[in-house]
Design an enzyme around this catalytic site. Structure first.
Site, PDB file in Angstrom:
ATOM      1  N   LYS A   1      13.668  -3.532 -18.123  1.00 47.32           N
ATOM      2  CA  LYS A   1      12.452  -3.024 -18.696  1.00 47.32           C
ATOM      3  C   LYS A   1      12.814  -3.555 -20.449  1.00 47.32           C
ATOM      4  O   LYS A   1      11.956  -3.814 -21.113  1.00 47.32           O
ATOM      5  CB  LYS A   1      12.402  -1.657 -18.707  1.00 47.32           C
ATOM      6  CG  LYS A   1      11.653  -1.272 -17.643  1.00 47.32           C
ATOM      7  CD  LYS A   1      11.770   0.172 -17.271  1.00 47.32           C
ATOM      8  CE  LYS A   1      11.062   0.681 -15.885  1.00 47.32           C
ATOM      9  NZ  LYS A   1      11.449   2.149 -15.505  1.00 47.32           N
TER      10      LYS A   1
ATOM     11  N   GLY B   1       5.322   7.102 -11.276  1.00 50.03           N
ATOM     12  CA  GLY B   1       4.395   7.799 -10.379  1.00 50.03           C
ATOM     13  C   GLY B   1       3.274   7.227 -10.094  1.00 50.03           C
ATOM     14  O   GLY B   1       2.787   6.105 -10.840  1.00 50.03           O
TER      15      GLY B   1
ATOM     16  N   GLY C   1       5.445   2.735 -17.031  1.00 45.95           N
ATOM     17  CA  GLY C   1       4.439   3.539 -16.047  1.00 45.95           C
ATOM     18  C   GLY C   1       3.113   3.544 -16.687  1.00 45.95           C
ATOM     19  O   GLY C   1       2.446   2.566 -16.868  1.00 45.95           O
TER      20      GLY C   1
ATOM     21  N   PHE D   1       0.959  -1.149   0.055  1.00 47.57           N
ATOM     22  CA  PHE D   1      -0.162  -0.080   0.160  1.00 47.57           C
ATOM     23  C   PHE D   1       0.916   1.174  -0.129  1.00 47.57           C
ATOM     24  O   PHE D   1       0.739   2.230   0.790  1.00 47.57           O
ATOM     25  CB  PHE D   1      -1.155   0.029   1.199  1.00 47.57           C
ATOM     26  CG  PHE D   1      -2.187   0.757   0.888  1.00 47.57           C
ATOM     27  CD1 PHE D   1      -3.241   0.305   0.307  1.00 47.57           C
ATOM     28  CD2 PHE D   1      -2.442   1.977   1.740  1.00 47.57           C
ATOM     29  CE1 PHE D   1      -4.253   1.466  -0.036  1.00 47.57           C
ATOM     30  CE2 PHE D   1      -3.712   2.622   1.466  1.00 47.57           C
ATOM     31  CZ  PHE D   1      -4.307   2.183   0.600  1.00 47.57           C
TER      32      PHE D   1
ATOM     33  N   ASP E   1      17.566  -0.845 -13.999  1.00 43.93           N
ATOM     34  CA  ASP E   1      15.932  -0.801 -14.070  1.00 43.93           C
ATOM     35  C   ASP E   1      15.670  -0.986 -15.693  1.00 43.93           C
ATOM     36  O   ASP E   1      14.766  -1.442 -15.976  1.00 43.93           O
ATOM     37  CB  ASP E   1      15.564   0.426 -13.547  1.00 43.93           C
ATOM     38  CG  ASP E   1      14.181   0.882 -13.779  1.00 43.93           C
ATOM     39  OD1 ASP E   1      13.202   0.454 -12.986  1.00 43.93           O
ATOM     40  OD2 ASP E   1      13.657   1.681 -14.582  1.00 43.93           O
TER      41      ASP E   1
ATOM     42  N   GLU F   1      16.110   7.046  -5.752  1.00 43.36           N
ATOM     43  CA  GLU F   1      16.011   6.424  -4.337  1.00 43.36           C
ATOM     44  C   GLU F   1      17.473   7.155  -3.819  1.00 43.36           C
ATOM     45  O   GLU F   1      18.373   7.771  -4.468  1.00 43.36           O
ATOM     46  CB  GLU F   1      16.429   5.139  -4.706  1.00 43.36           C
ATOM     47  CG  GLU F   1      15.660   4.421  -5.684  1.00 43.36           C
ATOM     48  CD  GLU F   1      14.364   3.944  -4.909  1.00 43.36           C
ATOM     49  OE1 GLU F   1      14.299   3.532  -3.414  1.00 43.36           O
ATOM     50  OE2 GLU F   1      13.250   3.599  -5.666  1.00 43.36           O
TER      51      GLU F   1
ATOM     52  N   GLY G   1      12.192  12.906  -5.422  1.00 41.37           N
ATOM     53  CA  GLY G   1      11.422  11.795  -5.075  1.00 41.37           C
ATOM     54  C   GLY G   1      11.718  10.901  -6.405  1.00 41.37           C
ATOM     55  O   GLY G   1      10.936   9.670  -6.505  1.00 41.37           O
TER      56      GLY G   1
ATOM     57  N   VAL H   1       2.258   2.932  -5.426  1.00 37.75           N
ATOM     58  CA  VAL H   1       1.244   2.342  -6.412  1.00 37.75           C
ATOM     59  C   VAL H   1       0.261   1.699  -5.786  1.00 37.75           C
ATOM     60  O   VAL H   1      -0.818   1.699  -6.424  1.00 37.75           O
ATOM     61  CB  VAL H   1       2.080   1.192  -7.331  1.00 37.75           C
ATOM     62  CG1 VAL H   1       1.406   0.322  -8.510  1.00 37.75           C
ATOM     63  CG2 VAL H   1       3.281   1.990  -7.816  1.00 37.75           C
TER      64      VAL H   1
HETATM   65  N1  HSE Z   1      12.837   4.380 -11.217  1.00 36.73           N
HETATM   66  C1  HSE Z   1      11.978   4.087 -12.377  1.00 36.73           C
HETATM   67  C2  HSE Z   1      12.259   5.267 -13.247  1.00 36.73           C
HETATM   68  C3  HSE Z   1      10.542   4.128 -11.931  1.00 36.73           C
HETATM   69  O1  HSE Z   1      12.871   6.343 -12.687  1.00 36.73           O
HETATM   70  O2  HSE Z   1      11.766   5.537 -14.252  1.00 36.73           O
HETATM   71  C4  HSE Z   1       9.529   3.364 -12.874  1.00 36.73           C
HETATM   72  O3  HSE Z   1       9.799   2.113 -13.225  1.00 36.73           O
END
Ligand code: HSE
Length: 373
Positions: free
Chosen positions: A188, A285, A117, A8, A184, A173, A170, A11
């Site tokens: 993807k 987001g 996203g 929770f 990341d 990280e 934000g 997302v």
């Molecule tokens: N950390 C990722 C970005 C979040 O900055 O795109 C979404 O996958």
């Protein structure tokens, strides 16, 4: 549809809010370690309470991370529950296990929010595949890196300033490694290529170069040559040969990629019939990501399971040759492949992507960027 929602946070809360207004689905239970109360869903700290609840047909995983997300998702599939997740690391890492398991049980497994996203990228690949084969997927898939590179390019910030702004907003990280080291984007790319090409790429042979070694001097160098740097993924297939890699890439200022601002994504495919199509939008987001989680729930209600049949494991061949900008290290191999220099940085002759990334592994202080063709 009765949903067991795992997590929770950013997302999960968004999914709860969007589904609360709908008649066709309901979040029945929420797995959350915090002390919260919800008007129309039971909050539990015990995953077993969701697993053993036969009224829950779908588990929405919005926890992130590999563990215990993997154990929960696997357990839910074994218990006959459909899975919707936004967790790209989970799906890319356990692709060869979770997708066949879901397919053998006739369950839905969807993860549209995991790439792009709020962009309907994976669900569009599902549609594209109905009509044509795809020869290329890739693009700007990480908003954090795009924000940092855009701030360095437009505002003249150095890397540390741009990163700390991204953290303050934000996007990045506290430990930014997953984003800035290209991991990341790597997750993807693997998901996108597996679905677009209907295969399972040998992940160990897909290299990723990140942006953490870029300097303000590099960005000035690029500007002097009319170029803009972006972190980009590329996956291609031709005649059964697959190539895939993640790396900073330099685009001429008129290119679509060069114009992508702040934390936006731009993801592109090449279809044999439709040609080149690009998808632009918010790649992260609460509401963009939750939107695609809910879209997946709707798709599941419409009977859509995974995006493609699970495909065979395939090797990756990154022998394609590109020209690179290289700064920060030198050795005999680089000297032998130097075509020219830009203010102390090397511009290579065309070299194989695999060779350039192997060199980077031995020279981790260096920054490399491919020059887009
Ligand atoms: N950390 C990722 C970005 C979040 O900055 O795109 C979404 O996958």
């Amino acid at each position: 549809m009765k949903i067991g929602l795992l997590g929770f946070g950013v997302v999960g809360r968004g999914v709860y809010e969007i589904t609360a207004a709908r008649d066709d689905m309901q979040v029945a239970k929420v797995l959350c370690l915090e002390d919260i109360q919800l008007p129309d869903a039971e909050v539990t700290r015990d995953f077993q309470s969701i697993l053993t609840d036969d009224s829950i047909d779908t588990v929405v995983e919005a926890m992130g991370g590999l563990h215990p997300a993997y154990e929960f998702v696997r357990g839910a599939l074994e218990a006959g529950k459909n899975i919707i997740t936004s967790n790209k690391a989970l799906v890319a890492t356990f692709y060869d296990e979770l997708i066949p398991l879901a397919q053998s049980k006739g369950l839905a497994f969807r993860c549209t929010a995991a790439v792009g996203g709020g962009i309907g990228w994976l669900s569009e690949l599902e549609r594209v595949r109905r009509v044509e084969t795809v020869s290329m997927v890739g693009g700007i898939m990480n908003g954090t890196c795009n924000y940092i590179l855009d701030s360095m390019t437009r505002l003249g910030l150095d890397y540390a300033e741009a990163l700390s702004q991204a953290q303050a907003l934000g996007y990045a990280e506290r430990n930014p490694s997953t984003d800035v080291d290209g991991i990341d984007t790597w997750h993807k790319l693997i998901l996108s290529a597996n679905i677009a090409f209907g295969v399972s790429l040998d992940r160990d042979a897909v290299p990723a170069a990140g942006i953490s070694k870029i300097s303000a001097a590099d960005v000035s160098n690029f500007k002097e040559h009319g170029l803009t740097c972006k972190l980009v993924s590329t996956g291609t297939q031709a005649d059964g040969v697959y190539s895939a890699y993640v790396q900073p890439t330099l685009y001429p200022q008129g290119a679509l990629e060069a114009a992508v601002p702040t934390n936006f994504n731009l993801i592109t495919l090449d279809g044999e019939v439709s040609g080149r199509q690009s998808f632009y939008g918010q790649g992260a987001g609460r509401y963009p990501t939750a939107y695609n989680v809910v879209q997946d729930c709707v798709s599941q209600l419409a009977g859509k399971k995974f995006y493609c049949a699970y495909g065979e494991k395939v090797n990756v061949d990154n022998s394609v040759k590109l020209t690179y900008y290289v700064r920060g290290a030198s050795d005999a191999w680089l000297e032998a492949n130097t075509a020219e220099t830009w203010d102390g940085a090397v511009i290579t002759a065309p070299v194989a992507v695999a060779d350039m990334h192997a060199w980077l592994k031995n020279n981790p202080e260096a920054f490399i960027a491919a020059i887009a063709e």
